[in-house]
Design an enzyme around this catalytic site. Structure first.
Site, PDB file in Angstrom:
ATOM      1  N   CYS A   1      -7.384   7.226   4.221  1.00 23.92           N
ATOM      2  CA  CYS A   1      -8.644   8.666   4.852  1.00 23.92           C
ATOM      3  C   CYS A   1      -9.144   8.745   5.550  1.00 23.92           C
ATOM      4  CB  CYS A   1      -9.375   9.434   3.027  1.00 23.92           C
ATOM      5  SG  CYS A   1      -8.337   9.310   2.117  1.00 23.92           S
TER       6      CYS A   1
ATOM      7  N   ARG B   1      -5.501   5.509  11.182  1.00 18.30           N
ATOM      8  CA  ARG B   1      -5.738   4.442   9.727  1.00 18.30           C
ATOM      9  C   ARG B   1      -4.753   4.591   8.885  1.00 18.30           C
ATOM     10  NH1 ARG B   1     -11.629   4.413   9.873  1.00 18.30           N
ATOM     11  NH2 ARG B   1     -11.493   5.297   7.152  1.00 18.30           N
TER      12      ARG B   1
ATOM     13  N   TRP C   1      -4.886   9.648   2.878  1.00 18.64           N
ATOM     14  CA  TRP C   1      -3.832   8.620   2.433  1.00 18.64           C
ATOM     15  C   TRP C   1      -3.427   9.299   0.847  1.00 18.64           C
ATOM     16  CZ3 TRP C   1      -3.303   3.551   0.383  1.00 18.64           C
ATOM     17  CH2 TRP C   1      -2.342   3.229   1.129  1.00 18.64           C
TER      18      TRP C   1
ATOM     19  N   ASN D   1     -13.738  10.832   1.051  1.00 14.23           N
ATOM     20  CA  ASN D   1     -12.475   9.251   1.458  1.00 14.23           C
ATOM     21  C   ASN D   1     -12.801   7.965   0.033  1.00 14.23           C
ATOM     22  OD1 ASN D   1     -11.278   7.097   2.538  1.00 14.23           O
ATOM     23  ND2 ASN D   1     -12.915   7.329   4.340  1.00 14.23           N
ATOM     24  N   GLY D   2     -12.195   7.491  -0.405  1.00 10.48           N
ATOM     25  CA  GLY D   2     -12.766   6.781  -1.504  1.00 10.48           C
ATOM     26  C   GLY D   2     -12.357   7.057  -2.638  1.00 10.48           C
TER      27      GLY D   2
ATOM     28  N   GLU E   1       1.224 -15.149  10.779  1.00  6.90           N
ATOM     29  CA  GLU E   1       0.780 -13.988  11.063  1.00  6.90           C
ATOM     30  C   GLU E   1       2.072 -13.290  11.714  1.00  6.90           C
ATOM     31  OE1 GLU E   1      -1.406 -12.137  11.255  1.00  6.90           O
ATOM     32  OE2 GLU E   1      -1.351 -11.273  13.097  1.00  6.90           O
TER      33      GLU E   1
ATOM     34  N   LYS F   1       2.947 -10.286  11.449  1.00  7.44           N
ATOM     35  CA  LYS F   1       3.368  -8.931  13.020  1.00  7.44           C
ATOM     36  C   LYS F   1       5.027  -8.356  12.459  1.00  7.44           C
ATOM     37  CE  LYS F   1       0.180  -8.262  13.586  1.00  7.44           C
ATOM     38  NZ  LYS F   1      -1.256  -8.903  12.672  1.00  7.44           N
TER      39      LYS F   1
ATOM     40  N   GLU G   1       5.543  -6.079   9.386  1.00  4.70           N
ATOM     41  CA  GLU G   1       4.467  -4.981   9.450  1.00  4.70           C
ATOM     42  C   GLU G   1       5.252  -3.243  10.678  1.00  4.70           C
ATOM     43  OE1 GLU G   1       0.020  -4.633   9.878  1.00  4.70           O
ATOM     44  OE2 GLU G   1       1.107  -6.541  11.114  1.00  4.70           O
TER      45      GLU G   1
ATOM     46  N   HIS H   1      13.254 -27.134  -0.279  1.00  3.35           N
ATOM     47  CA  HIS H   1      12.386 -27.261  -1.367  1.00  3.35           C
ATOM     48  C   HIS H   1      13.240 -25.727  -2.158  1.00  3.35           C
ATOM     49  CE1 HIS H   1      10.529 -31.263  -1.376  1.00  3.35           C
ATOM     50  NE2 HIS H   1      10.101 -30.728  -0.470  1.00  3.35           N
TER      51      HIS H   1
ATOM     52  N   LYS I   1      -5.102   1.498   8.259  1.00  2.00           N
ATOM     53  CA  LYS I   1      -5.352   0.607   9.336  1.00  2.00           C
ATOM     54  C   LYS I   1      -6.826  -0.415   8.681  1.00  2.00           C
ATOM     55  CE  LYS I   1      -6.693  -1.419  13.584  1.00  2.00           C
ATOM     56  NZ  LYS I   1      -5.691  -2.851  13.417  1.00  2.00           N
TER      57      LYS I   1
HETATM   58  C1  F6R Z   1      -2.567  -6.901  10.353  1.00  2.00           C
HETATM   59  C2  F6R Z   1      -3.578  -6.610   9.782  1.00  2.00           C
HETATM   60  C3  F6R Z   1      -4.502  -6.243   8.446  1.00  2.00           C
HETATM   61  C4  F6R Z   1      -5.666  -6.940   8.232  1.00  2.00           C
HETATM   62  C5  F6R Z   1      -6.430  -6.279   6.937  1.00  2.00           C
HETATM   63  C6  F6R Z   1      -7.770  -6.850   7.046  1.00  2.00           C
HETATM   64  O1  F6R Z   1      -1.925  -6.116  11.398  1.00  2.00           O
HETATM   65  O2  F6R Z   1      -4.167  -5.217  10.530  1.00  2.00           O
HETATM   66  O3  F6R Z   1      -3.530  -6.896   7.720  1.00  2.00           O
HETATM   67  O4  F6R Z   1      -5.898  -7.833   8.365  1.00  2.00           O
HETATM   68  O5  F6R Z   1      -5.678  -5.119   6.384  1.00  2.00           O
HETATM   69  O6  F6R Z   1      -8.149  -5.758   7.773  1.00  2.00           O
HETATM   70  P1  F6R Z   1      -9.392  -6.348   7.963  1.00  2.00           P
HETATM   71  O7  F6R Z   1      -9.667  -6.818   9.126  1.00  2.00           O
HETATM   72  O8  F6R Z   1     -10.368  -4.655   8.644  1.00  2.00           O
HETATM   73  O9  F6R Z   1     -10.748  -6.408   7.224  1.00  2.00           O
END
Ligand code: F6R
Length: 612
Positions: free
Chosen positions: A2, A27, A74, A100-101, A487, A491, A494, A510, A607
């Site tokens: 949110c 977000r 959200w 928010n929360g 990573e 990416k 996602e 394995h 985000k």
């Molecule tokens: C992936 C991504 C997420 C964040 C994770 C932690 O691209 O952005 O996996 O890395 O949600 O977020 P922060 O760094 O804000 O704690």
């Protein structure tokens, strides 16, 4: 997650609030709403869907008020729908609240209110808040602002969980109250108007001066004043924090997407992170980090704790910390760490990484580590974010605002910062100083090498366009290439929604090799010299089972049957993760674009993950 925006000033609030909501879109959300104070009282307009859907509603045109609150939701409690969207109002339509929360005890509070005769319209946890405020307000003998403040304060005392709240009341047509606990909220200020937002970039074009609220501090906002109170409603003073980010940094700047812009910003963000911590005479510097040689000698473990990409940055730096500082280093996922009774005590140094600084699990893990007596360092990209206020020490990455949901420039800035931190510890300990000097030299060359990696974009795109329709893509690597593979795979999944996994190449036999069939795509990362031959053998095993292969390397692999080899600049294994990830970020980006997906706002993702 949110997002909330608020405005009080001389201008019409609605366009400012909508502008803020649009900037918070990244977000992640599924509904949006806005409430302004009109001559006739609070007017509330909300709906499921995008902010642009809200904007196209007829009622929006009639909003003239200069005080207002707004929200992107959200969904957590109750599906996305108009009724579940925020703002929520109490039964008498006297109070409007955005939240928010998560209110963990809302069911209990709802039952109490129902027993008092209150009716509920939505399925949300939030609706108890305006109704409890109304209940305390109605039964109060206080007068004026104190009556409003005290009803909000009494309500907050009942709430278990996390909340950032904006509250309007019909009896106070020129004011708004805001409060936060474990959820982000900042107040932007100027002489004639005040703003509220979940994060800084959303209101950066209006002001660069911010007030940061701690947990359970209240702010009473009018157009020309902000008054702060603690949780006993005693007045407190706060100073303004000025943010150096430019408003332009939160714009796309001619790029098609924020993600692409942020990928291309990496030479600069890495350079700025270096510039802030390797000073001109070549020594590493971390202002305010008072860790003595005796302390560093006394610790027997470093824990790096984070989520998602930030956790992968920890993995990329673990080897460096272990090899250069000779301190055993463990990397853990925050949501696991916090629930597994970790062995942490005053001999443990815990480093928490969070781009946003607002990730609920990371903050909870930090609080746990502190309780157990560990010293804590926060690494964040956002000045004044929650994590930075909880930790004993904070160091900032200098990546600038990261808007795309998929993290790119924050990741490389985090690795760079951790690497410099490792060198700094080694300098204090007085160990491995020749290795420190060599690695420092290499780190200083990284920005220029990053530029070379970006120049490989067309080659990456060509291969991406051949495989964008795949259902599965696997990544293989050993050692530090394995962490980069994790990573790279994250990416890709996602933003392309292609199923993807990363495996330590030695694990292939394995189990995972059973998944390899004719035509499948496998990406190999090979930058660790002593492991190259072994990974090449693993790749040959997948090729002989019909896999198409994309290789990212700076090693001489000889003449092999790979479909595409992307050659990145030479570098030692310690710093290669900063380079090998760049073609992988581009690979995910081009696949997502070719599939016609929303690169910056992938489905179901937020985000800033401010709830558990
Ligand atoms: C992936 C991504 C997420 C964040 C994770 C932690 O691209 O952005 O996996 O890395 O949600 O977020 P922060 O760094 O804000 O704690």
């Amino acid at each position: 997650m949110c997002g909330i925006v608020g405005y009080v000033g001389p201008k019409k609030a609605e366009p400012i609030l909508i502008n803020g909501l649009l900037r918070l879109e990244y977000r992640g959300y599924d509904s949006a709403g806005i409430a302004t104070m009109e001559k006739t009282g609070i007017k509330n307009v909300k709906n499921k869907g995008r902010v642009n859907d809200l904007l196209s509603m007829k009622e929006i045109e009639s909003l003239e008020g200069t005080l207002g609150i707004a929200h992107t939701r959200w969904a957590t409690h109750g599906k996305p729908s108009s009724i579940n969207s925020h703002p929520h109002m109490d039964n008498s339509n006297s109070f409007a609240v955005v939240h928010n929360g998560i209110i963990e005890n809302y069911a209990e509070l709802k039952k109490e209110l129902e027993d008092k005769g209150y009716k509920f319209l939505s399925e949300t946890d939030t609706e108890v808040i305006p109704n409890y405020i109304h209940y305390f307000y109605k039964n109060s003998t206080e007068t004026g602002e104190t009556k409003f403040l005290s009803a909000v304060n009494k309500t907050c005392k009942l709430l278990k969980g996390s909340f950032a709240l904006e509250i309007l009341c019909n009896d106070f047509p020129n004011s708004m109250i805001v409060v936060r606990k474990d959820s982000p909220l900042v107040i932007g200020t100027s002489e004639t108007e005040n703003y509220v937002s979940s994060d800084i970039p959303a209101i950066l074009s209006f002001t660069k001066n911010f007030y940061l609220l701690n947990d359970l501090e209240f702010a009473y906002l009018t157009r020309d004043a902000v008054t702060f109170y603690d949780n006993n409603l005693n007045k407190i003073e706060k100073s303004v924090t000025s943010i150096e980010w430019s408003a332009a940094a939160a714009e796309k700047d001619g790029y098609a997407d924020f993600m692409l812009k942020e990928i291309y910003e990496q030479p600069r963000s890495i350079r700025e992170t270096i510039g802030s911590h390797i000073v001109t005479n070549g020594t590493c510097q971390f202002d305010g980090l008072n860790l003595s040689k005796e302390y560093l000698k006394s610790i027997n473990k470093i824990f790096i704790i984070a989520c998602g990409t930030a956790m992968h940055a920890g993995l990329a730096s673990k080897t460096v910390l272990e090899q250069i500082c000779e301190i055993s280093t463990e990397v853990d996922v925050a949501s696991e760490f916090r629930y597994r009774t970790p062995l942490v005590n005053d001999k443990t140094l815990c480093i928490f990484i969070s781009q946003s600084g607002e990730t609920a699990d990371t903050i909870a893990a930090l609080k746990l580590a502190k309780q157990k007596g560990a010293k804590t360092i926060a690494i964040s990209n956002v000045i004044g974010s929650s994590i930075t206020r909880e930790a004993d020490y904070t160091v900032y990455t200098h990546a600038g605002p990261e808007i795309a949901v998929a993290s790119t420039k924050a990741y490389t800035a985090q690795i760079m910062l951790l690497d410099i931190l490792a060198l700094y510890f080694a300098e204090i300990l007085g160990i491995n100083l020749d290795k420190v000097e060599l690695m420092k030299k290499e780190l200083l060359e990284i920005p220029a090498k990053t530029e070379k990696c970006l120049a490989l974009a067309n080659e990456v795109k060509e291969f991406a366009n051949k495989v964008y329709k795949e259902k599965d893509i696997f990544f293989l690597g050993r050692g530090l290439d394995y962490s980069s593979s994790l990573e790279a795979s994250l990416k890709l999944k996602e933003i392309s929604y292609i199923h993807s996994d990363a495996y330590a190449a030695g694990e292939l036999k394995h189990g995972p090799i059973a998944l390899i069939e004719n035509g499948i795509t496998v990406v190999g990362l090979l930058t660790v010299p002593h492991l190259v031959e072994k990974t090449v053998s693993n790749l040959q095993e997948v090729i002989s089972r019909g896999a198409k292969t994309l290789i990212v390397t700076n090693q001489d692999l000889g003449d092999k049957d790979f479909d595409k080899v992307i050659r990145i600049p030479e570098a030692s294994e310690y710093v290669s993760p900063l380079l090998s990830i760049i073609p992988m970020q581009l690979f995910a980006y081009f696949i997502s674009k070719e599939k016609g997906l929303d690169v910056d706002k992938p489905r179901n993702l937020a985000k800033s993950v401010t709830v558990e």
